[in-house]
Design a protein around this motif. Structure first.
Motif, short mmCIF file in Angstrom:
data_model
loop_
_atom_site.label_atom_id
_atom_site.label_comp_id
_atom_site.label_asym_id
_atom_site.label_seq_id
_atom_site.Cartn_x
_atom_site.Cartn_y
_atom_site.Cartn_z
N VAL A 53 63.36 89.12 -12.43
CA VAL A 53 64.77 88.83 -12.71
C VAL A 53 65.43 90.02 -13.40
N GLY A 54 64.75 90.56 -14.42
CA GLY A 54 65.34 91.67 -15.15
C GLY A 54 65.43 92.95 -14.35
N ALA A 55 64.41 93.22 -13.52
CA ALA A 55 64.36 94.49 -12.80
C ALA A 55 65.16 94.48 -11.51
N LEU A 56 65.26 93.32 -10.84
CA LEU A 56 65.91 93.29 -9.53
C LEU A 56 67.04 92.26 -9.43
N ALA A 57 66.77 91.04 -9.87
CA ALA A 57 67.77 89.97 -9.67
C ALA A 57 69.07 90.26 -10.42
N ILE A 58 68.99 90.77 -11.64
CA ILE A 58 70.22 91.06 -12.38
C ILE A 58 70.99 92.23 -11.77
N PRO A 59 70.33 93.35 -11.39
CA PRO A 59 71.10 94.38 -10.67
C PRO A 59 71.73 93.87 -9.38
N PHE A 60 70.99 93.01 -8.65
CA PHE A 60 71.58 92.43 -7.45
C PHE A 60 72.80 91.58 -7.81
N SER A 61 72.70 90.84 -8.90
CA SER A 61 73.82 90.00 -9.33
C SER A 61 75.04 90.84 -9.68
N MET A 62 74.82 92.02 -10.26
CA MET A 62 75.94 92.91 -10.55
C MET A 62 76.67 93.32 -9.28
N CYS A 75 73.54 92.06 2.30
CA CYS A 75 74.00 91.03 1.38
C CYS A 75 73.05 89.84 1.39
N LEU A 76 72.50 89.51 2.55
CA LEU A 76 71.56 88.39 2.65
C LEU A 76 70.33 88.63 1.80
N MET A 138 67.25 83.68 5.57
CA MET A 138 66.95 84.73 6.52
C MET A 138 66.47 84.18 7.85
N MET A 139 66.06 82.90 7.86
CA MET A 139 65.60 82.27 9.09
C MET A 139 66.74 81.60 9.85
N GLY A 140 67.96 81.75 9.36
CA GLY A 140 69.11 81.22 10.07
C GLY A 140 69.99 80.29 9.28
N TRP A 141 69.55 79.85 8.09
CA TRP A 141 70.35 78.91 7.29
C TRP A 141 71.33 79.70 6.44
N ASN A 142 72.35 80.25 7.07
CA ASN A 142 73.31 81.10 6.37
C ASN A 142 74.69 80.94 7.01
N ARG A 143 75.64 81.72 6.53
CA ARG A 143 77.03 81.63 7.00
C ARG A 143 77.42 82.93 7.70
N GLU A 197 81.12 93.97 13.52
CA GLU A 197 80.49 92.67 13.72
C GLU A 197 79.56 92.27 12.58
N HIS A 198 79.27 93.16 11.63
CA HIS A 198 78.32 92.84 10.57
C HIS A 198 78.92 92.94 9.17
N MET A 199 80.19 93.26 9.03
CA MET A 199 80.73 93.58 7.73
C MET A 199 81.47 92.41 7.10
N GLY A 200 81.52 92.41 5.77
CA GLY A 200 82.26 91.39 5.04
C GLY A 200 82.13 91.60 3.55
N LEU A 201 82.89 90.80 2.78
CA LEU A 201 82.82 90.86 1.32
C LEU A 201 81.57 90.11 0.86
N CYS A 202 80.69 90.79 0.17
CA CYS A 202 79.39 90.23 -0.20
C CYS A 202 79.51 89.49 -1.52
N SER A 203 79.15 88.22 -1.51
CA SER A 203 79.05 87.41 -2.72
C SER A 203 78.04 86.31 -2.46
#
Length: 354
Positions: A53-62, A75-76, A138-143, A197-203
């Motif tokens: 969480v500290g090394a990766l998840a928080i930077p990803f959250s930023m 983004c996925l 990543m297996m398809g359950w996304n938007r 075809e692959h771009m968008g605002l990542c959140s």
């Protein structure tokens, strides 16, 4: 912009604190052999997840909080990784509860049959199940379709430079080449240069649907394990109270009961840190027309990350032997403070003057 900057600063400080304290937990158990028991090994596994969480998840959250324009697959990945660490923490807390229940309720069978190998298998199973749950988008359950459609509409207009800090493009393989092109932030850029075809605002919410976050992640993967943990600890405290109500509590059993209370407190801290964020997602699903406050969302995300800092602190404060060992490693191994040695030399003799 001030809100973004303040959030990033707080997250950065929190990440450093999380990495430091959880590394100390791992080093303490490694250096002190007397602390090497099954329960503490499980606490170390929890510390490893908190390190993630500290090394990766928080930077990803930023990155997610800034809503940069990113390739969908980049983004996925950024959004799936925090799900893996969170789900592993939940499942590991459930394993810790089961371990404490067996240790107190069936002490003879526990000492005879419970080995470190079985706990290793349980931890590996938790990691496997966490990967399956966290990487399910990543297996398809996304938007994907909504992500691209919204991205096409948004990028067609002039976007503030702080939101278009960089654009990462994926080439050839859908999950490869994340860093193949980087476009610096600017107020206007030629969108024809990038793969539309692959771009968008990542959140976080642009990748996952509200139904996925509430019904699957919150109700199924969070509330069910938490309810099981509450049931286990309730039965544990009932057994202890009924068995020792008419007699003095043995010192060994008193220590086990104290440990159970500490572990139950860890579950309470987890609920306090994570439930507010899930409640916000539930409100957004059930009342889409209600007014949403971005600062409240960021505060809930920050509180969820505080859990990774609170876990080792609660354990160290509640367990005196572990807390003293942690303090010793920090003072004498990290800060290199000299150890105080008791003077064993004989007292000096006073010689009479000649």
């Amino acid at each position: 912009m001030d809100v973004y900057f303040g959030f990033v600063v707080l997250e950065g400080i929190l990440a450093v604190a999380i990495i430091t304290i959880n590394l100390l937990v791992c080093a303490t158990v490694y250096l002190h052999k007397e602390l090497r028991c099954i329960t503490n090994y499980l606490i170390v596994c929890l510390a490893v997840a908190d390190l993630g969480v500290g090394a990766l998840a928080i930077p990803f959250s930023m990155v997610l909080s800034m809503e940069y324009i990113l390739c969908f697959y980049t983004c996925l990945f950024l959004t799936c990784f925090p799900l893996v660490t969170t789900q592993f923490s939940i499942l590991l807390l459930l394993v810790i509860a089961i371990n404490a229940h067996l240790k107190i309720k069936l002490p003879n069978s526990y000492a005879m049959h419970m080995k470190k190998g079985w706990m290793g298998i349980a931890v590996a199973f938790c990691w496997l199940l966490s990967l399956l749950i966290g990487l399910s988008p990543m297996m398809g359950w996304n938007r994907f379709q909504q992500y691209v459609e919204t991205g096409n509409k948004t990028v067609a207009f002039n976007i503030p430079s702080e939101r278009v800090a960089f654009v990462i493009i994926a080439h050839d393989l859908p999950y490869g080449g994340f860093l193949s092109k980087i476009y610096p932030g600017q107020e206007n850029f030629n969108y024809s240069e990038i793969h539309r075809e692959h771009m968008g605002l990542c959140s976080f919410t642009s990748i996952f649907s509200p139904e996925y976050l509430v019904y699957f992640i919150f109700f199924t993967c969070t509330l069910l394990p938490l309810a099981a943990m509450l049931g286990i600890y309730a039965d544990l405290f009932r057994v202890v109270r009924g068995h020792f109500q008419s007699q003095a509590l043995w010192p060994s059993k008193r220590r086990e009961l104290q440990m159970a209370r500490t572990l139950f407190l860890l579950v309470g801290v987890f609920c306090l840190c994570w439930v507010p964020l899930h409640v916000i997602y539930s409100v957004q699903l059930l009342c889409p027309d209600c007014q949403h406050y971005e600062s409240l969302n960021r505060l809930a995300v920050l509180l969820s990350h505080v859990n990774s800092l609170a876990n080792p602190l609660v354990y160290a404060l509640r367990k005196k032997d572990f807390g003293l060992a942690l303090r010793s490693v920090f003072l004498h191994r990290v800060l290199q403070w000299p150890r105080l040695k008791a003077c064993s030399c004989p007292s000096a003799k006073v010689h009479p003057q000649a």
